[in-house]
Design a protein around this motif. Structure first.
Motif, PDB file in Angstrom:
ATOM      1  N   SER B  36       0.829  -1.202   0.000  1.00  0.00           N
ATOM      2  CA  SER B  36       0.000   0.000   0.000  1.00  0.00           C
ATOM      3  C   SER B  36       0.871   1.263   0.000  1.00  0.00           C
ATOM      4  O   SER B  36       0.613   2.207  -0.750  1.00  0.00           O
ATOM      5  CB  SER B  36      -0.928  -0.045   1.215  1.00  0.00           C
ATOM      6  N   LEU B  37       1.910   1.258   0.812  1.00  0.00           N
ATOM      7  CA  LEU B  37       2.828   2.407   0.852  1.00  0.00           C
ATOM      8  C   LEU B  37       3.452   2.648  -0.527  1.00  0.00           C
ATOM      9  O   LEU B  37       3.478   3.771  -1.037  1.00  0.00           O
ATOM     10  CB  LEU B  37       3.926   2.155   1.896  1.00  0.00           C
ATOM     11  N   LEU B  38       3.933   1.556  -1.136  1.00  0.00           N
ATOM     12  CA  LEU B  38       4.617   1.665  -2.430  1.00  0.00           C
ATOM     13  C   LEU B  38       3.678   2.160  -3.536  1.00  0.00           C
ATOM     14  O   LEU B  38       4.126   2.750  -4.516  1.00  0.00           O
ATOM     15  CB  LEU B  38       5.213   0.310  -2.821  1.00  0.00           C
ATOM     16  N   SER B  39       2.381   1.903  -3.372  1.00  0.00           N
ATOM     17  CA  SER B  39       1.433   2.312  -4.402  1.00  0.00           C
ATOM     18  C   SER B  39       1.042   3.770  -4.262  1.00  0.00           C
ATOM     19  O   SER B  39       0.385   4.328  -5.140  1.00  0.00           O
ATOM     20  CB  SER B  39       0.173   1.442  -4.320  1.00  0.00           C
ATOM     21  N   ASN B  40       1.410   4.381  -3.133  1.00  0.00           N
ATOM     22  CA  ASN B  40       0.985   5.761  -2.893  1.00  0.00           C
ATOM     23  C   ASN B  40       2.133   6.761  -2.831  1.00  0.00           C
ATOM     24  O   ASN B  40       1.975   7.870  -2.350  1.00  0.00           O
ATOM     25  CB  ASN B  40       0.179   5.821  -1.585  1.00  0.00           C
ATOM     26  N   LEU B  41       3.289   6.341  -3.319  1.00  0.00           N
ATOM     27  CA  LEU B  41       4.465   7.221  -3.237  1.00  0.00           C
ATOM     28  C   LEU B  41       4.361   8.377  -4.232  1.00  0.00           C
ATOM     29  O   LEU B  41       3.827   8.198  -5.327  1.00  0.00           O
ATOM     30  CB  LEU B  41       5.737   6.422  -3.543  1.00  0.00           C
ATOM     31  N   PRO B  42       4.862   9.545  -3.864  1.00  0.00           N
ATOM     32  CA  PRO B  42       4.922  10.631  -4.833  1.00  0.00           C
ATOM     33  C   PRO B  42       5.830  10.235  -5.991  1.00  0.00           C
ATOM     34  O   PRO B  42       6.786   9.485  -5.824  1.00  0.00           O
ATOM     35  CB  PRO B  42       5.520  11.793  -4.038  1.00  0.00           C
ATOM     36  N   ASP B  43       5.523  10.731  -7.169  1.00  0.00           N
ATOM     37  CA  ASP B  43       6.191  10.289  -8.378  1.00  0.00           C
ATOM     38  C   ASP B  43       7.461  11.103  -8.637  1.00  0.00           C
ATOM     39  O   ASP B  43       7.483  11.978  -9.484  1.00  0.00           O
ATOM     40  CB  ASP B  43       5.213  10.422  -9.560  1.00  0.00           C
ATOM     41  N   ARG B  44       8.512  10.810  -7.894  1.00  0.00           N
ATOM     42  CA  ARG B  44       9.771  11.523  -8.088  1.00  0.00           C
ATOM     43  C   ARG B  44      10.809  10.580  -8.680  1.00  0.00           C
ATOM     44  O   ARG B  44      10.769   9.394  -8.431  1.00  0.00           O
ATOM     45  CB  ARG B  44      10.306  12.035  -6.752  1.00  0.00           C
ATOM     46  N   GLN B  45      11.741  11.136  -9.424  1.00  0.00           N
ATOM     47  CA  GLN B  45      12.797  10.309 -10.018  1.00  0.00           C
ATOM     48  C   GLN B  45      14.170  10.731  -9.522  1.00  0.00           C
ATOM     49  O   GLN B  45      14.484  11.920  -9.479  1.00  0.00           O
ATOM     50  CB  GLN B  45      12.781  10.453 -11.537  1.00  0.00           C
ATOM     51  N   ALA B  46      14.979   9.755  -9.164  1.00  0.00           N
ATOM     52  CA  ALA B  46      16.403   9.996  -8.906  1.00  0.00           C
ATOM     53  C   ALA B  46      17.180   9.390 -10.064  1.00  0.00           C
ATOM     54  O   ALA B  46      16.620   8.622 -10.848  1.00  0.00           O
ATOM     55  CB  ALA B  46      16.820   9.327  -7.608  1.00  0.00           C
ATOM     56  N   LEU B  47      18.435   9.737 -10.181  1.00  0.00           N
ATOM     57  CA  LEU B  47      19.279   9.021 -11.127  1.00  0.00           C
ATOM     58  C   LEU B  47      19.762   7.765 -10.409  1.00  0.00           C
ATOM     59  O   LEU B  47      20.415   7.838  -9.368  1.00  0.00           O
ATOM     60  CB  LEU B  47      20.477   9.890 -11.552  1.00  0.00           C
ATOM     61  N   ARG B  48      19.410   6.611 -10.936  1.00  0.00           N
ATOM     62  CA  ARG B  48      19.774   5.333 -10.309  1.00  0.00           C
ATOM     63  C   ARG B  48      21.071   4.829 -10.943  1.00  0.00           C
ATOM     64  O   ARG B  48      21.094   4.492 -12.123  1.00  0.00           O
ATOM     65  CB  ARG B  48      18.680   4.301 -10.526  1.00  0.00           C
TER      66      ARG B  48
END
Lengths: 320, 320
Positions: B36-48
């Motif tokens: 549930s937590l993973l489905s509600n995360l804000p949509d931000r991107q890091a460089l992986r």
């Protein structure tokens, strides 16, 4: 079906061929018949010998010479192949049979190339079942050959009583070319081409590998002196009789010590578990489940669902 | 839960730590909350950035120096580890944090060791989810480090935007020590220890690898000149800024060309499929199914049932 089983048990090579074609089929009705056939086989045992060697070591020539030596001694010999590359190329049937011309015409021999399948697991399963069919057909020795590329060796070792590694003569610095994991599976390392100009290098390579094998941890299923390295020549025939004697001695010792039966029991259990896993995963590959997987996969790729969330939804759907 | 999500989204490192502990838990109720937590995360991107290197190449020192350079430039840096060996030893948390003393005290850095788990697949899954949490917590760069042993590299490459291979200076004949498969995954090969007496050897090693990389087939996601080999020194700091510039250039190019998003979409889909498979197989590990597996496994080991027959029975039982 009863007819196929009867002719198979009678040692008929055509029936054996047909039975292997049946177990290689992916059609559901064929599979059902295959499972039933495999459950009703007479309980015969062959010596299952795994043979690995990279292209160029003379594997086909070795099998031709070794197999012919065994059939001349009155034994019936089956040769099966596990060739991961054939999954793409469609197999090297013709090549194999051409290279083993004499053995392929021998009435006491049976040669079957690797089945072509989408994945190594499928090839391994079919081969394991083909081994059982060869045993039921009264073959005394089943040689299962594979190329030296890692994963396929492990799969072959998991269906054999003995594992033989065939190598070419090499400089001492090339010893590392054989992956440690494959060395650790070997019961016998045979250095081929021990003839003519290569006799000296072959003997040195044997000594190098003998030294390397001594450095490995002793396994409970090894009598003193094993694993062992020996020189052979598939061309001159030198060393083949000794290699066969060593294989028999090792198998006898393992039978007496109970390792033989223990290994077979563990292997059978392993295969049962592998088939359950494969069967579970197979339900994703077709029908409504496949359609749903594709749909959810699209949603995940487009960022409309998180992978874990979509996976939970899929698993719930599968549970009904 | 809303509180955890809020603090996580606010960049709170303790909340991030707690969230990672939650996704690492195998308890069913924790798992549900994690999904549930993973489905509600804000949509931000890091460089992986994936980083691989065998022990002894100075990986920790590199991460310490490289990470500090990034935080000094105002970036927030998370470091995650995928360490297959930690599944047995229980992780090398203390070791890692001690070796990265400065970075571990940096308020703009977050270091998390490899989760200990029974199998690499589990470690990979938790790490992939931890990457998402780090992104949601506003980190700009997520470094995922692993040791150079093959399978773990593939798993890390499957969750990264860039894959960096860190090597030590070596003689030309040692080039083969790096498996071809790992070389083929690298976007950037960094030869560390390019300082003092090793500067010359490091430069030669860079040239050797540059040559080797040119021999590889060009991939669609590579702009001209990539993959690339560069010398760096984690101790003197030489080359680190250039390496970072190259990584940014590569990421920018891939973003412009659409490779960045395509790769992420394919990776997400891959992970969805992997989780469905893992979830299906998990049902064999506990409860009645586990008991039945053991029972049938015994029957197969004792020769009372054929593997395929027992597997068919098990699969029928699972289907209810």
């Amino acid at each position: 079906m009863d007819d196929l089983l009867e002719r198979l048990a009678g040692g008929d090579r055509r029936a054996l061929s047909r039975a292997i074609t049946l177990i290689e089929s992916t059609r559901a009705d064929h599979r059902e018949r295959a499972v039933s056939l495999l459950s009703n086989l007479p309980d015969r045992q062959a010596l299952r010998i795994g043979l690995s060697g990279t292209p160029g070591v003379g594997k086909s020539t070795f099998i031709e010479a070794f197999g012919t030596m065994l059939t001349e001694a009155g034994l019936r010999v089956a040769v099966l192949a596990v060739d991961p590359s054939s999954t793409r190329s469609g197999g090297s049937i013709l090549g194999d049979k051409t290279r083993m011309e004499r053995l392929s015409r021998d009435p006491n021999a049976f040669i079957r190339p690797s089945p072509s399948s989408a994945e190594l697991g499928g090839v391994a399963r079919r081969t394991r079942e083909a081994v059982r069919l060869c045993e039921a057909a009264g073959f005394d020795v089943v040689l299962i050959e594979t190329v030296g590329v890692g994963q396929s060796e492990t799969l072959v070792a998991e269906m054999c009583d003995l594992f033989v590694l065939l190598l070419a003569p090499a400089g001492g610095d090339e010893l590392q070319g054989v992956k440690r994991g494959i060395m650790e599976m070997a019961d016998l390392v045979l250095v081929n081409k021990a003839d003519g100009d290569l006799l000296g290098p072959a003997r040195r390579t044997v000594a190098d590998y003998a030294g390397a094998l001594r450095l490995l941890r002793k396994r409970p299923q090894d009598p003193d002196g094993f694993p062992k390295a020996l020189p052979v020549s598939a061309v001159s025939g030198a060393g083949l009789a000794d290699a066969w004697q060593q294989m028999q001695d090792l198998a006898d010792w393992r039978r007496q010590q109970g390792h033989f039966d223990r290994t077979r029991a563990a292997q059978a259990r392993h295969w049962f578990e592998a088939e359950v896993r494969a069967g579970l995963l197979a339900q994703l590959a077709s029908g409504e489940a496949r359609r749903r997987m594709d749909q959810l996969g699209e949603a995940v790729a487009e960022g409309r669902a998180a992978p874990g969330e979509a996976a939970a939804e899929m698993l719930a759907a599968l549970r009904g």
